[in-house]
Design a protein around this motif. Structure first.
Motif, PDB file in Angstrom:
ATOM      1  N   MET A   1      -7.257   5.681  16.004  1.00  0.00           N
ATOM      2  CA  MET A   1      -7.073   5.097  14.693  1.00  0.00           C
ATOM      3  C   MET A   1      -6.576   6.153  13.730  1.00  0.00           C
ATOM      4  N   ASN A   2      -5.618   5.787  12.909  1.00  0.00           N
ATOM      5  CA  ASN A   2      -5.152   6.677  11.849  1.00  0.00           C
ATOM      6  C   ASN A   2      -6.146   6.670  10.708  1.00  0.00           C
ATOM      7  N   SER A   3      -6.403   7.835  10.135  1.00  0.00           N
ATOM      8  CA  SER A   3      -7.304   7.862   8.990  1.00  0.00           C
ATOM      9  C   SER A   3      -6.580   7.416   7.736  1.00  0.00           C
ATOM     10  N   LYS A   4      -5.253   7.532   7.743  1.00  0.00           N
ATOM     11  CA  LYS A   4      -4.451   7.042   6.626  1.00  0.00           C
ATOM     12  C   LYS A   4      -3.264   6.281   7.190  1.00  0.00           C
ATOM     13  N   ILE A   5      -2.837   5.321   6.430  1.00  0.00           N
ATOM     14  CA  ILE A   5      -1.695   4.508   6.858  1.00  0.00           C
ATOM     15  C   ILE A   5      -0.911   4.141   5.605  1.00  0.00           C
ATOM     16  N   SER A   6       0.368   4.040   5.727  1.00  0.00           N
ATOM     17  CA  SER A   6       1.224   3.726   4.594  1.00  0.00           C
ATOM     18  C   SER A   6       0.922   2.329   4.055  1.00  0.00           C
ATOM     19  N   ILE A   7       0.847   2.236   2.751  1.00  0.00           N
ATOM     20  CA  ILE A   7       0.633   0.938   2.112  1.00  0.00           C
ATOM     21  C   ILE A   7       1.807   0.011   2.421  1.00  0.00           C
ATOM     22  N   THR A   8       3.008   0.568   2.469  1.00  0.00           N
ATOM     23  CA  THR A   8       4.185  -0.246   2.788  1.00  0.00           C
ATOM     24  C   THR A   8       4.056  -0.848   4.183  1.00  0.00           C
ATOM     25  N   HIS A   9       3.605  -0.030   5.129  1.00  0.00           N
ATOM     26  CA  HIS A   9       3.420  -0.535   6.496  1.00  0.00           C
ATOM     27  C   HIS A   9       2.390  -1.665   6.514  1.00  0.00           C
ATOM     28  N   MET A  10       1.267  -1.462   5.840  1.00  0.00           N
ATOM     29  CA  MET A  10       0.220  -2.486   5.815  1.00  0.00           C
ATOM     30  C   MET A  10       0.728  -3.756   5.137  1.00  0.00           C
ATOM     31  N   SER A  11       1.440  -3.588   4.053  1.00  0.00           N
ATOM     32  CA  SER A  11       1.967  -4.741   3.317  1.00  0.00           C
ATOM     33  C   SER A  11       2.952  -5.531   4.176  1.00  0.00           C
ATOM     34  N   ASN A  12       3.842  -4.823   4.850  1.00  0.00           N
ATOM     35  CA  ASN A  12       4.808  -5.496   5.727  1.00  0.00           C
ATOM     36  C   ASN A  12       4.112  -6.213   6.871  1.00  0.00           C
ATOM     37  N   SER A  13       3.114  -5.554   7.449  1.00  0.00           N
ATOM     38  CA  SER A  13       2.358  -6.151   8.542  1.00  0.00           C
ATOM     39  C   SER A  13       1.664  -7.433   8.089  1.00  0.00           C
ATOM     40  N   HIS A  14       1.002  -7.364   6.948  1.00  0.00           N
ATOM     41  CA  HIS A  14       0.318  -8.553   6.422  1.00  0.00           C
ATOM     42  C   HIS A  14       1.311  -9.669   6.105  1.00  0.00           C
ATOM     43  N   SER A  15       2.439  -9.319   5.537  1.00  0.00           N
ATOM     44  CA  SER A  15       3.454 -10.334   5.221  1.00  0.00           C
ATOM     45  C   SER A  15       3.945 -11.026   6.489  1.00  0.00           C
ATOM     46  N   ASP A  16       4.204 -10.229   7.524  1.00  0.00           N
ATOM     47  CA  ASP A  16       4.650 -10.804   8.801  1.00  0.00           C
ATOM     48  C   ASP A  16       3.587 -11.734   9.383  1.00  0.00           C
ATOM     49  N   GLN A  17       2.336 -11.301   9.320  1.00  0.00           N
ATOM     50  CA  GLN A  17       1.245 -12.112   9.849  1.00  0.00           C
ATOM     51  C   GLN A  17       1.102 -13.415   9.070  1.00  0.00           C
ATOM     52  N   LEU A  18       1.177 -13.337   7.758  1.00  0.00           N
ATOM     53  CA  LEU A  18       1.033 -14.550   6.941  1.00  0.00           C
ATOM     54  C   LEU A  18       2.171 -15.528   7.207  1.00  0.00           C
ATOM     55  N   ARG A  19       3.391 -15.014   7.363  1.00  0.00           N
ATOM     56  CA  ARG A  19       4.531 -15.897   7.679  1.00  0.00           C
ATOM     57  C   ARG A  19       4.332 -16.555   9.045  1.00  0.00           C
ATOM     58  N   ALA A  20       3.876 -15.783  10.015  1.00  0.00           N
ATOM     59  CA  ALA A  20       3.650 -16.336  11.354  1.00  0.00           C
ATOM     60  C   ALA A  20       2.556 -17.395  11.323  1.00  0.00           C
ATOM     61  N   LEU A  21       1.466 -17.124  10.601  1.00  0.00           N
ATOM     62  CA  LEU A  21       0.381 -18.104  10.516  1.00  0.00           C
ATOM     63  C   LEU A  21       0.854 -19.393   9.854  1.00  0.00           C
ATOM     64  N   GLU A  22       1.682 -19.267   8.824  1.00  0.00           N
ATOM     65  CA  GLU A  22       2.217 -20.464   8.158  1.00  0.00           C
ATOM     66  C   GLU A  22       3.121 -21.236   9.126  1.00  0.00           C
ATOM     67  N   PHE A  23       3.925 -20.528   9.900  1.00  0.00           N
ATOM     68  CA  PHE A  23       4.774 -21.175  10.905  1.00  0.00           C
ATOM     69  C   PHE A  23       3.920 -21.937  11.914  1.00  0.00           C
ATOM     70  N   TYR A  24       2.869 -21.292  12.428  1.00  0.00           N
ATOM     71  CA  TYR A  24       2.011 -21.948  13.413  1.00  0.00           C
ATOM     72  C   TYR A  24       1.335 -23.179  12.822  1.00  0.00           C
ATOM     73  N   LYS A  25       0.935 -23.079  11.587  1.00  0.00           N
ATOM     74  CA  LYS A  25       0.296 -24.223  10.930  1.00  0.00           C
ATOM     75  C   LYS A  25       1.290 -25.387  10.796  1.00  0.00           C
ATOM     76  N   GLN A  26       2.524 -25.080  10.427  1.00  0.00           N
ATOM     77  CA  GLN A  26       3.550 -26.116  10.331  1.00  0.00           C
ATOM     78  C   GLN A  26       3.851 -26.710  11.708  1.00  0.00           C
ATOM     79  N   GLU A  27       3.889 -25.856  12.707  1.00  0.00           N
ATOM     80  CA  GLU A  27       4.161 -26.331  14.064  1.00  0.00           C
ATOM     81  C   GLU A  27       3.074 -27.298  14.529  1.00  0.00           C
ATOM     82  N   ILE A  28       1.824 -26.961  14.264  1.00  0.00           N
ATOM     83  CA  ILE A  28       0.719 -27.858  14.620  1.00  0.00           C
ATOM     84  C   ILE A  28       0.873 -29.174  13.869  1.00  0.00           C
ATOM     85  N   GLY A  29       1.317 -29.099  12.621  1.00  0.00           N
ATOM     86  CA  GLY A  29       1.561 -30.311  11.840  1.00  0.00           C
ATOM     87  C   GLY A  29       2.628 -31.204  12.450  1.00  0.00           C
TER      88      GLY A  29
END
Length: 128
Positions: free
Chosen positions: A1-29
């Protein structure tokens, strides 16, 4: 585990995850109404059991998506607060751990959705 991580990296990761989750939710719909189509033409007990199974699984996955999305949004808010408190561009170890746990939860959720989708595809190919 990294003791520090770039905020940009975390933000991009979260954005990608949220978009994917929204896609999956729409797909289930999209998949849920198809259960009605299958049920209309097939009233056998085995089919009805499978329809109930998928209806339940779809609802469970939607609930899981909603909970995980909420947790990710909470982490994003905490990151934003950290960013306001420090201009270094990094967050502390606790937020890194939270980010990594959310990434692991996302991977588990994504795997579960893909498995139920594959199971549903096999089922619907048989009965549509």
């Amino acid at each position: 585990m990294n003791s520090k991580i770039s905020i940009t990296h975390m933000s991009n990761s979260h954005s990608d995850q949220l978009r994917a989750l929204e896609f999956y939710k729409q797909e289930i719909g999209i998949l849920k109404p198809r259960l009605t189509v299958i049920g209309a033409g097939n009233t056998g007990i085995d089919v009805v059991k499978q329809l109930d199974h998928f209806e339940n699984q779809f609802q469970i996955q939607i609930d899981n998506i909603d909970h995980l999305s909420h947790d990710i949004h909470t982490n994003v808010s905490q990151i934003a607060k950290e960013l306001q408190a420090s201009t270094a561009g990094y967050v502390d170890k606790d937020l890194v751990l939270a980010h990594e746990r959310l990434s692991e939860k996302f991977a588990v959720q994504e795997k579960a959705i893909n498995e139920i989708r594959q199971e549903y595809d096999r089922f619907s190919a048989t009965w549509l």
